[in-house]
Design a protein around this motif. Sequence first.
Motif, PDB file in Angstrom:
ATOM      1  N   GLN A  22       7.130   3.525   8.069  1.00  0.00           N
ATOM      2  CA  GLN A  22       6.661   3.339   6.776  1.00  0.00           C
ATOM      3  C   GLN A  22       5.556   2.668   6.731  1.00  0.00           C
ATOM      4  N   THR A  23       4.532   2.862   5.648  1.00  0.00           N
ATOM      5  CA  THR A  23       3.365   1.968   5.614  1.00  0.00           C
ATOM      6  C   THR A  23       3.825   0.793   4.959  1.00  0.00           C
ATOM      7  N   PRO A 347      -0.838  -5.009   9.210  1.00  0.00           N
ATOM      8  CA  PRO A 347       0.208  -4.939   8.380  1.00  0.00           C
ATOM      9  C   PRO A 347       0.584  -6.056   7.459  1.00  0.00           C
ATOM     10  N   GLN A 350      -1.877  -6.180   4.776  1.00  0.00           N
ATOM     11  CA  GLN A 350      -1.721  -5.026   3.717  1.00  0.00           C
ATOM     12  C   GLN A 350      -0.258  -5.185   3.090  1.00  0.00           C
TER      13      GLN A 350
END
Length: 426
Positions: A22-23, A347, A350
């Motif tokens: 998953q992003t 990540p 983000q």
Amino acid sequence: MRPVTTLSIALALLAAAPLAAQTPAQTVTRVMNSAGYKAAVAVLDRDHDQTVADIVTLTEIPAPPFKEKARAEAYMAMLKAAGLTDVEIDEEGNAMGLRRGTGKAGRPLVVIAAHLDTVFPEGTPIKVRREGTKLHAPGIGDDTRSLAVLLAYVRAMNEAKIATDRDILFVGNVGEEGPGDLRGVRHLFTKGKYKDRIGQFFSMDGTSAARVVTGGVGSKRYRVTFKGPGGHSYGAFGLVNPMAAMSAAVVDFYKIPVPADPKTTYAASVTGGGTSVNSIPDATWMEFDMRSVSKDELAKVEARFLEIMPAAAEAENAARSTKEGRIVADLKVIGDRPAGHTDEQLPLVQTAVAAIGAHGLKPDLGASSTDANMPMSLGIPGITIGSGGSGGRAHSLDEWIDVEKGSSLKGMTIGLTMLLATAGMK
């Protein structure tokens, strides 16, 4: 039967997707849609008055630089009462506790920290004054509110029975402000028992829930003492004068060229010395501050500074009589904060950006000097985030925060979203 929609299909696919695939944005969505997260937010809402009470309690325990022990002991007890394990105060004075994840013990963990210390000297009167939803007291927003928010997270996660893949270490650290020189997190990352396990780091400092610090403004600070023989201003006229040497040094210091980008600055800030108006001083001193978001540019300024100071002393020795002694420049380091940067594509960043956006705010990425400087300088992903609500007049006696529930709770839930998404909420 509920009709199948594009959104419901997307959510079903998202739930079925492996977590690792998953992003950050998808992870944030999954966390916010989960029953556990909603239950934790409900606890934050229900217990908001307790969070405010914790802010007041901790604020009224003085924590001047290097004298944070009383607040650290109180915070340790609160961490234990909130349900953490391995609660302790380490050798440097940091109060901390662990919330175990479901993964194998010893894996990289997530740290979320808020600093115990304030800028205010010992003896400063500290009593919280409330006016409506505003609380006034020295240090209440920087950074005592954040300490209370961390406690609220622990209680909410435990009551909601939230499980995370990774361990989370909750820390109330010492030494963030001025003379503390990041000694708390410096110890955490270089000598503490978790130093080899920290995979990602959150510093919670200040209130703005939209703010994400990804750049660490490094600093070098010196106290320079110019020493000489001294003498009578009339009878010993013509002897070398440390005041003249120091003045020349400041003039040359302010000729150092620096780039606008990356932002690099310097300042001659605090000064003192001398005996009387009719005496050539035997010593004068000044403190200097140099800063940059670039460690290379900071090093350039420092290198030139280190040339200027002794050169000014020698120039004064060449200009006037040294029959009673020479001028020397004594340099003492009083601050050394490393510069650094956390890549905005990582990540951790983000995830923070996605969490802020998902709650309807516009992310504000920038640079500052915070506890996150330390992991940034070591190449460990680290950022600084806000605790929610609003505030003002930091580092002043009339510092304030607004604990109006709507804004306060919204900011708290943004940080909780970041933390759970980063720690791998199950």
